[in-house]
Design a protein around this motif. Structure first.
Motif, mmCIF file in Angstrom:
data_model
loop_
_atom_site.group_PDB
_atom_site.id
_atom_site.type_symbol
_atom_site.label_atom_id
_atom_site.label_comp_id
_atom_site.label_asym_id
_atom_site.label_seq_id
_atom_site.Cartn_x
_atom_site.Cartn_y
_atom_site.Cartn_z
ATOM 1 N N UNK A 1 0.960 -1.217 -0.088
ATOM 2 C CA UNK A 1 -0.217 -0.035 -0.102
ATOM 3 C C UNK A 1 0.883 1.475 -0.053
ATOM 4 N N UNK A 2 0.489 2.360 -0.531
ATOM 5 C CA UNK A 2 1.066 3.513 -0.732
ATOM 6 C C UNK A 2 1.423 4.424 0.432
ATOM 7 N N UNK A 3 0.474 4.077 1.450
ATOM 8 C CA UNK A 3 0.098 4.926 2.550
ATOM 9 C C UNK A 3 0.375 4.069 4.061
ATOM 10 N N UNK A 4 0.084 3.095 3.751
ATOM 11 C CA UNK A 4 0.071 2.043 5.175
ATOM 12 C C UNK A 4 0.934 0.985 4.927
ATOM 13 N N UNK B 1 -19.435 15.965 1.024
ATOM 14 C CA UNK B 1 -18.136 15.924 0.116
ATOM 15 C C UNK B 1 -17.066 15.044 0.511
ATOM 16 N N UNK B 2 -16.699 14.268 -0.582
ATOM 17 C CA UNK B 2 -15.338 13.475 -0.360
ATOM 18 C C UNK B 2 -14.349 14.010 -1.455
ATOM 19 N N UNK B 3 -13.317 13.727 -1.052
ATOM 20 C CA UNK B 3 -12.160 14.014 -2.146
ATOM 21 C C UNK B 3 -11.408 12.794 -2.432
ATOM 22 N N UNK B 4 -11.375 12.417 -3.674
ATOM 23 C CA UNK B 4 -10.701 11.256 -4.194
ATOM 24 C C UNK B 4 -9.311 11.817 -5.254
ATOM 25 N N UNK B 5 -8.519 11.091 -5.222
ATOM 26 C CA UNK B 5 -7.150 11.529 -5.949
ATOM 27 C C UNK B 5 -6.982 10.377 -7.116
ATOM 28 N N UNK B 6 -6.702 10.809 -8.328
ATOM 29 C CA UNK B 6 -6.483 10.047 -9.494
ATOM 30 C C UNK B 6 -4.889 10.272 -9.871
ATOM 31 N N UNK C 1 -8.952 -2.177 -4.073
ATOM 32 C CA UNK C 1 -9.995 -1.556 -3.264
ATOM 33 C C UNK C 1 -9.707 -1.063 -2.206
ATOM 34 N N UNK C 2 -8.818 -1.597 -1.519
ATOM 35 C CA UNK C 2 -8.334 -0.882 -0.049
ATOM 36 C C UNK C 2 -7.717 0.431 -0.235
ATOM 37 N N UNK C 3 -7.069 0.553 -1.470
ATOM 38 C CA UNK C 3 -6.646 2.072 -1.781
ATOM 39 C C UNK C 3 -7.808 2.948 -2.154
ATOM 40 N N UNK C 4 -8.800 2.506 -2.654
ATOM 41 C CA UNK C 4 -9.947 3.292 -3.029
ATOM 42 C C UNK C 4 -10.812 3.800 -1.632
ATOM 43 N N UNK C 5 -11.030 2.814 -1.064
ATOM 44 C CA UNK C 5 -11.920 2.898 0.261
ATOM 45 C C UNK C 5 -11.279 3.513 1.306
#
Length: 458
Positions: free
Chosen positions: A64-67, A134-139, A81-85
């Motif tokens: 994972x890129x963050x954890x 509102x939610x923020x997603x990153x592409x 899916x983990x990265x998305x949610x």
């Protein structure tokens, strides 16, 4: 080199090809010499420096890129899916990334250095609704130049690996397999079996030169046949006779081009980033022919480095090699060329002569024989023999036209600036050469074949 034996008198004739050495009275070099490949540089933190595995095997893990979450490659969808949610990150065109584990490792490092907003496009959901909903997603996609460069680098590494694997398969002679349609056995080259299936059983998987990982492809096909499964429509039948009749009557003696399982076995699928074989085949080449201003910016030439005449040092820049030989070994090739007025081919013979002597642990000046190269170099330094040459009849011989090392890049960089070979005045042996189109008609003899050609017509 090949040896031809005459059965009548049991004598043999040795056929020598360029690059082979058989010399009377001296040490024999009985095989073509070749400099070892340039040692790989130490792998950096850039994952593109690490060649990917052939199919990104299941033993590799995705981080994972963050954890600290980490999963096997086969569970790629779970990690995405983990990265998305959990982290609101979407990676575009994941299926086109040549080596996903290295790709993730690279961006994991970059996100530790800089915030994600520096690299990713931000997408807001429910932008017209209440702020709290509102939610923020990153592409993360290849619109970012850094991401595009990384994907292309990983693609290039994979292509190089696939081509290397294909070359190994071409040269491998240990292949042994039985045809899946009959009992004929094939050993040696894989292409014999593929051509046999195409010609004798009307089952073609394509040209052998277009296929890689051939053993895996044949294993896959054999498994389907053993399971009584049609290779095209993949329906299962009750016995082999019914299966064969079905494939014959329905013209299903081919593989299903829409089955992505077979893509990895064809070189065409590794050629261009983000393109399948259908897209490559459907491209119209006419627009390429109309393009007068050819763009060679994506040309990737194989790096060529020259090796010192006396030691194993190699450099990409010829000036560095010349400076090294002058400072470390007291040998100045450019000075010798100017002092002895050496033409291009004389330089070639001199370089090949010195290469030969050093390989045989001999001093090129006095022809003294030593136990190892280190002793030769000490002798050259102590006796100051590096710039001394034996009489020209020793090294200026036709046998030294052939390179001692087949991949000697130093020969390609020798100077030909004097132009003695190209000005039309003299050849290698100093014999004047006059171009035919400069001949004067008065110099042509009466019985010359050129006489009628040069006579003015009336």
């Amino acid at each position: 080199m090949s040896c031809i034996v005459n059965e009548r008198d049991k004598t043999s004739t040795v056929r020598i090809q360029p690059g082979w050495r058989l010399l009377r009275g001296v040490d024999h070099i009985l095989e073509p010499l070749c400099f070892p490949e340039q040692p790989h540089a130490t792998y950096s933190d850039d994952p593109a420096c690490h060649p990917p595995g052939p199919h990104c095997g299941g033993a590799e893990t995705l981080s994972c890129l963050f954890c600290s979450e980490s999963l096997p490659l086969m569970h790629k969808d779970v990690l995405l899916k983990h990265l998305l949610l959990q982290h609101k990150l979407v990676i575009a065109d994941v299926q086109l990334i040549a080596h996903l584990p290295k790709y993730l490792l690279y961006w994991k490092g970059r996100f530790l250095e800089q915030p994600i907003t520096d690299f990713c496009s931000e997408i807001k959901t429910n932008s017209t609704g209440p702020v709290e909903k509102q939610e923020r997603y990153f592409l993360l996609c290849d619109v970012l130049p850094e991401d595009r460069a990384l994907r292309e680098k990983l693609q290039q590494k994979r292509l190089e690996e696939v081509l290397e694997q294909q070359q190994k398969e071409r040269e491998d002679r240990s292949f042994h397999r039985v045809c899946m349609f009959c009992n004929d056995e094939f050993t040696g080259n894989r292409s014999d079996l593929l051509n046999h299936m195409a010609h004798e059983h009307a089952f073609s998987v394509g040209l052998p030169d277009n296929i890689v990982y051939c053993d895996e492809l044949l294993d896959t096909l054999q498994s389907k046949v053993d399971n009584l499964q049609c290779l095209y429509c993949e329906k299962t039948f009750k016995d082999k006779v019914t299966l064969k009749d079905h494939m014959r009557k329905k013209a299903h003696r081919r593989i299903n081009a829409n089955n992505r399982q077979y893509d990895r076995f064809y070189i065409i699928n590794y050629l261009e980033l983000g393109k399948t074989w259908e897209e490559v085949q459907s491209e119209d080449d006419r627009e390429l022919l109309d393009d007068k201003d050819d763009d060679w910016s994506d040309w990737r030439a194989c790096p060529v480095s020259a090796v010192c005449l006396f030691c194993d040092l190699r450099r990409d820049a010829m000036d560095d090699i010349y400076a090294h030989m002058k400072e470390v070994h007291d040998f100045d090739l450019q000075h010798l060329r100017a002092e002895l007025n050496l033409r291009f081919y004389q330089q070639v013979k001199l370089v090949n002569f010195i290469r030969r002597q050093i390989h045989q642990n001999r001093c090129h000046a006095c022809q003294g024989k030593f136990g190892c190269r280190g002793d030769v170099l000490r002798h050259l330094r102590e006796r100051q023999h590096a710039m001394m040459l034996p009489p020209a009849r020793t090294w200026n011989q036709p046998q030294y036209y052939f390179p001692t090392y087949e991949n000697d890049a130093l020969l390609c960089a020798l100077s030909d600036s004097d132009g003695e070979e190209s000005d039309g005045r003299a050849g290698e042996d100093g014999v004047p050469v006059i171009a035919e189109d400069l001949l004067d008609a008065r110099l042509v003899k009466e019985n010359s074949v050129l006489r009628n050609l040069l006579k003015p017509t009336t």
